[in-house]
Design a protein around this motif. Structure first.
Motif: not given
Length: 179
Positions: A10-14, A18-21, A90-92
């Protein structure tokens, strides 16, 4: 066309978080936002329930004290599952009390004294509202075919409805009439 995407960062998280999904960026963004709003309300409802647990008084003290404590523990038990679900996709998730305050819809009760009947009614209304918010988040999960989030929310909806029922029954008048 396959509904399962290649696992992509994911491109929006540090980067270190990052967590693949296989969920799309839009799904991660929208589901995470819905879950974070629920998480903020969950913390607010937990604290209100504990507040009433600590400050209940009157002839039904023991029953209400234990009921509120049991419900608060159940509510608090959902916080980790909600936050970790956000991270799994993959979110924060939430980082502070300030963020909770900005997102919560459950109203605080800072009154010096609240009658037991008012406590029961207020918590019942808050739990009913929480069930509505859970259903809305479930719709977001369904929209993005996020079955795991939907399943988690279904269990939380059931528990919230049970809390609402218990609060309603505890607040019935001796003659069996409503609040």
């Amino acid at each position: 066309m396959s509904k399962v995407r290649t696992l992509e960062p994911q491109s929006k998280i540090a980067a270190p978080l990052d967590t693949p999904t296989d969920l799309s960026d839009a799904a991660v963004r929208e589901v995470s936002a819905a879950l974070n709003r629920l998480l903020a309300d969950t913390f607010a409802l937990y604290l209100k329930t504990k507040n009433f647990h600590w400050h209940v008084s009157g002839p039904h003290f023991r029953s209400y004290h234990l009921l509120f404590d049991e419900q608060a523990s159940e509510i608090f038990g959902t916080t980790d599952e909600l936050a970790e679900r956000v991270r799994k996709i993959g979110g924060s998730t939430l980082r502070s009390i300030g963020e909770i305050a900005r997102l919560q819809t459950v109203k605080d009760n800072d009154k010096a004294f609240v009658t037991p009947g008012e406590m029961l009614s207020e918590l019942m209304a808050d739990n009913k509202a929480m069930a509505t918010h859970l259903r809305k988040a479930h719709q977001v999960a369904d929209k993005h075919e996020d079955v795991a989030t939907a399943s988690l929310l279904e269990n939380f909806i059931d528990a919230t409805e049970k809390r609402t029922w218990f609060l309603f029954e505890a607040g019935r008048k001796a003659d069996g009439s409503g609040h």
